[in-house]
Design an enzyme around this catalytic site. Structure first.
Site, mmCIF file in Angstrom:
data_model
loop_
_atom_site.group_PDB
_atom_site.id
_atom_site.type_symbol
_atom_site.label_atom_id
_atom_site.label_comp_id
_atom_site.label_asym_id
_atom_site.label_seq_id
_atom_site.Cartn_x
_atom_site.Cartn_y
_atom_site.Cartn_z
ATOM 1 N N LYS A 1 0.908 -1.410 0.022
ATOM 2 C CA LYS A 1 0.134 0.034 0.050
ATOM 3 C C LYS A 1 1.081 1.226 -0.041
ATOM 4 O O LYS A 1 0.620 2.016 -0.844
ATOM 5 C CB LYS A 1 -1.032 -0.062 1.409
ATOM 6 C CG LYS A 1 -1.908 -1.177 1.469
ATOM 7 C CD LYS A 1 -2.673 -0.903 2.564
ATOM 8 C CE LYS A 1 -2.158 -0.685 3.825
ATOM 9 N NZ LYS A 1 -1.398 -1.911 4.375
ATOM 10 N N ARG B 1 -8.292 1.167 10.041
ATOM 11 C CA ARG B 1 -8.032 -0.070 10.310
ATOM 12 C C ARG B 1 -8.907 -0.815 11.136
ATOM 13 O O ARG B 1 -8.563 -2.131 11.432
ATOM 14 C CB ARG B 1 -6.593 -0.037 11.056
ATOM 15 C CG ARG B 1 -5.272 -0.551 10.213
ATOM 16 C CD ARG B 1 -4.185 -0.086 10.996
ATOM 17 N NE ARG B 1 -3.045 -0.960 10.642
ATOM 18 C CZ ARG B 1 -1.901 -0.512 10.086
ATOM 19 N NH1 ARG B 1 -2.043 0.778 9.472
ATOM 20 N NH2 ARG B 1 -1.028 -1.068 9.897
ATOM 21 N N ARG C 1 11.931 -5.855 3.340
ATOM 22 C CA ARG C 1 11.571 -4.518 3.233
ATOM 23 C C ARG C 1 12.442 -3.648 3.945
ATOM 24 O O ARG C 1 12.942 -3.812 4.864
ATOM 25 C CB ARG C 1 10.297 -4.252 3.856
ATOM 26 C CG ARG C 1 9.637 -2.742 3.578
ATOM 27 C CD ARG C 1 8.234 -2.472 3.618
ATOM 28 N NE ARG C 1 7.759 -2.741 4.976
ATOM 29 C CZ ARG C 1 6.305 -2.527 5.050
ATOM 30 N NH1 ARG C 1 5.704 -2.104 4.178
ATOM 31 N NH2 ARG C 1 6.000 -2.868 6.196
ATOM 32 N N ARG D 1 12.496 -1.896 9.313
ATOM 33 C CA ARG D 1 11.396 -1.358 10.517
ATOM 34 C C ARG D 1 11.343 -2.247 11.685
ATOM 35 O O ARG D 1 11.475 -3.396 11.271
ATOM 36 C CB ARG D 1 10.275 -1.012 9.939
ATOM 37 C CG ARG D 1 10.110 0.207 8.845
ATOM 38 C CD ARG D 1 8.872 0.301 8.368
ATOM 39 N NE ARG D 1 7.588 -0.246 9.064
ATOM 40 C CZ ARG D 1 6.384 -0.376 8.629
ATOM 41 N NH1 ARG D 1 6.174 0.521 7.598
ATOM 42 N NH2 ARG D 1 5.119 -0.864 9.258
ATOM 43 N N ARG E 1 0.793 -8.094 13.899
ATOM 44 C CA ARG E 1 0.392 -7.310 12.783
ATOM 45 C C ARG E 1 -0.558 -8.002 12.022
ATOM 46 O O ARG E 1 -1.696 -7.431 11.542
ATOM 47 C CB ARG E 1 1.407 -6.674 12.124
ATOM 48 C CG ARG E 1 2.156 -5.660 12.688
ATOM 49 C CD ARG E 1 3.576 -5.296 12.002
ATOM 50 N NE ARG E 1 3.136 -4.374 10.981
ATOM 51 C CZ ARG E 1 4.111 -4.262 10.081
ATOM 52 N NH1 ARG E 1 5.302 -4.990 9.801
ATOM 53 N NH2 ARG E 1 3.701 -3.476 9.070
HETATM 54 P P1 AMP Z 1 1.786 0.845 9.023
HETATM 55 O O1 AMP Z 1 2.938 1.623 8.746
HETATM 56 O O2 AMP Z 1 0.565 1.389 8.325
HETATM 57 O O3 AMP Z 1 2.106 -0.529 8.855
HETATM 58 O O4 AMP Z 1 1.629 0.978 10.627
HETATM 59 C C1 AMP Z 1 2.578 0.747 11.496
HETATM 60 C C2 AMP Z 1 2.033 0.671 12.938
HETATM 61 O O5 AMP Z 1 1.650 1.890 13.393
HETATM 62 C C3 AMP Z 1 0.836 -0.225 12.950
HETATM 63 O O6 AMP Z 1 1.358 -1.595 13.111
HETATM 64 C C4 AMP Z 1 0.094 0.233 14.324
HETATM 65 O O7 AMP Z 1 0.946 -0.097 15.424
HETATM 66 C C5 AMP Z 1 0.268 1.594 14.088
HETATM 67 N N1 AMP Z 1 -0.645 2.283 13.208
HETATM 68 C C6 AMP Z 1 -0.699 2.949 11.944
HETATM 69 N N2 AMP Z 1 -1.586 3.109 11.479
HETATM 70 C C7 AMP Z 1 -2.845 2.676 12.480
HETATM 71 C C8 AMP Z 1 -4.170 2.865 12.545
HETATM 72 N N3 AMP Z 1 -5.062 3.340 11.779
HETATM 73 N N4 AMP Z 1 -4.702 2.191 13.763
HETATM 74 C C9 AMP Z 1 -3.961 1.593 14.740
HETATM 75 N N5 AMP Z 1 -2.840 1.469 14.648
HETATM 76 C C10 AMP Z 1 -2.081 2.157 13.702
#
Ligand code: AMP
Length: 258
Positions: A48, A127, A166, A199, A210
Site C-alpha cells: 500500500k 484499520r 523491506r 523497520r 500485525r
Molecule cells: P503501518 O506503517 O501502516 O504498517 O503502521 C505501523 C504501525 O502503526 C501499525 O502496526 C500500528 O501499530 C500503528 N498504526 C498505524 N496506523 C494505525 C491505525 N490506523 N490504527 C491503529 N494503529 C495504527
C-alpha cells in the site's frame, strides 16, 4: 487529465500531516488535475505504501499514512512528544494496533489534510470498524466524499516475504526491498542518500502480531465498504509499476480517473 498523463511532480512534504496541524506544507503548486480521495486497504506488507507513493507522485493527492505519523514522532525529542504519542509508539513496536481514541484524535487534528484541494490517499487508516465509521462522520461534516477504497490482495506467505525484505529510508521514508526493489547502492536511498533500515515492526515477532490484528480488525472493513460500491480489488502480484497500472485501469473503468 489522467494521472498517468500528468507530469510526475515533486511529492509534497506533508508537514501538516506528519508533524502536526500547525505546520504548513510546502506542496507543489496545485495542478489542474482531478483530486483523488482514496483509501488504500490491504494487509501490512501488501504494498500500500509503495502504491500510495506512486499515486502521489503522479497526482496532486497527498500520501497520508498514520504509521508515518507515529514513525515521525519517534524522531521528536521526548518533551515534544505527548504521553499519548509515547504510548502509541509502544503499541507500534509490538505490532499491536494503537487504540482508536489516539488514532482518531490524531486524525481530527489533521482534518485540513482531508479537505486539501489535491485530495488524499489514506494508507493504513482506517484499520478498525470504529475508525471507518469515524472517518465517514468526519468526511460528512466536511462535505467530502470518498472516490474509492482499493483493497490490495496477496497470499499471506508472499506478504511475509515482502515484509522481511523491506527496507525504509530513515530520511525520506522511501521503501525498498532487498530482492524486488533494491537500491542502486546497498543500504542507501536512491532519492536522498539516506540510510536504509529494517523497520522494528517488520521483525518476525511483530509481523505475527500485525497479521493477526489485520485479520481480526481490518479485514472486516471489506464488508463495510463493499455494499456502498466503493470497493475495488486489485491483485498485488508483480512489480510496483504493474500493480500501479492495474490500479489506474480500475480507477479508469470506474471513471474515477477523470
Ligand atoms: P503501518 O506503517 O501502516 O504498517 O503502521 C505501523 C504501525 O502503526 C501499525 O502496526 C500500528 O501499530 C500503528 N498504526 C498505524 N496506523 C494505525 C491505525 N490506523 N490504527 C491503529 N494503529 C495504527
Amino acid at each position: 487529465m489522467c494521472a498517468e498523463d500528468a507530469n510526475v511532480h515533486v511529492t509534497s512534504d506533508r508537514a501538516a500531516w506528519l508533524v502536526g496541524p500547525s505546520n504548513k506544507c510546502s506542496n507543489p503548486a496545485p495542478q489542474p488535475v482531478r483530486p483523488y480521495r482514496l483509501v488504500l486497504l490491504g494487509a501490512p506488507g501488501v504494498g500500500k505504501g509503495t502504491q500510495a507513493e506512486l499515486l502521489s507522485q503522479q497526482t496532486a493527492a497527498c500520501h497520508l499514512s498514520t504509521g508515518d505519523i507515529f514513525r515521525a514522532a519517534k524522531s521528536l525529542d521526548a518533551c515534544r512528544c505527548t504521553p499519548a504519542m509515547t504510548a502509541a509508539m509502544d503499541y507500534m513496536h509490538r505490532g499491536d494496533l494503537v487504540p482508536d481514541e489516539t488514532v482518531l484524535a490524531i486524525l481530527r487534528e489533521r482534518g485540513k489534510c482531508l479537505r486539501c484541494s489535491g485530495g488524499f490517499l489514506l494508507d493504513g487508516f482506517p484499520r478498525t470498524l470504529a475508525q471507518a465509521q469515524a472517518l465517514d462522520g468526519l468526511l460528512a461534516t466536511m462535505n467530502v466524499k470518498l472516490d474509492a477504497v482499493i483493497d490490495y490482495r496477496l497470499p499471506m506467505d508472499e506478504i511475509i516475504s515482502r515484509l522481511s525484505g523491506r527496507r525504509t529510508c530513515v530520511k525520506c521514508r522511501a521503501v525498498y526491498h532487498v530482492e524486488t526493489r533494491p537500491p542502486q547502492v546497498e543500504n542507501t536511498c536512491d532519492t536522498c542518500g539516506g540510510e536504509l533500515v529494517q523497520r522494528e515492526d517488520d521483525r518476525p515477532e511483530s509481523v505475527r502480531v500485525r497479521m493477526s490484528a489485520y485479520l481480526h480488525s481490518t479485514a472486516p472493513l471489506i464488508e463495510f465498504y463493499q455494499p456502498r460500491g466503493l470497493l475495488i480489488t486489485v491483485d498485488a502480484h508483480g512489480s510496483p509499476w504493474e500493480i500501479f497500472g492495474r490500479t489506474m485501469r480500475e480507477l479508469r473503468v470506474r471513471e474515477i480517473c477523470g
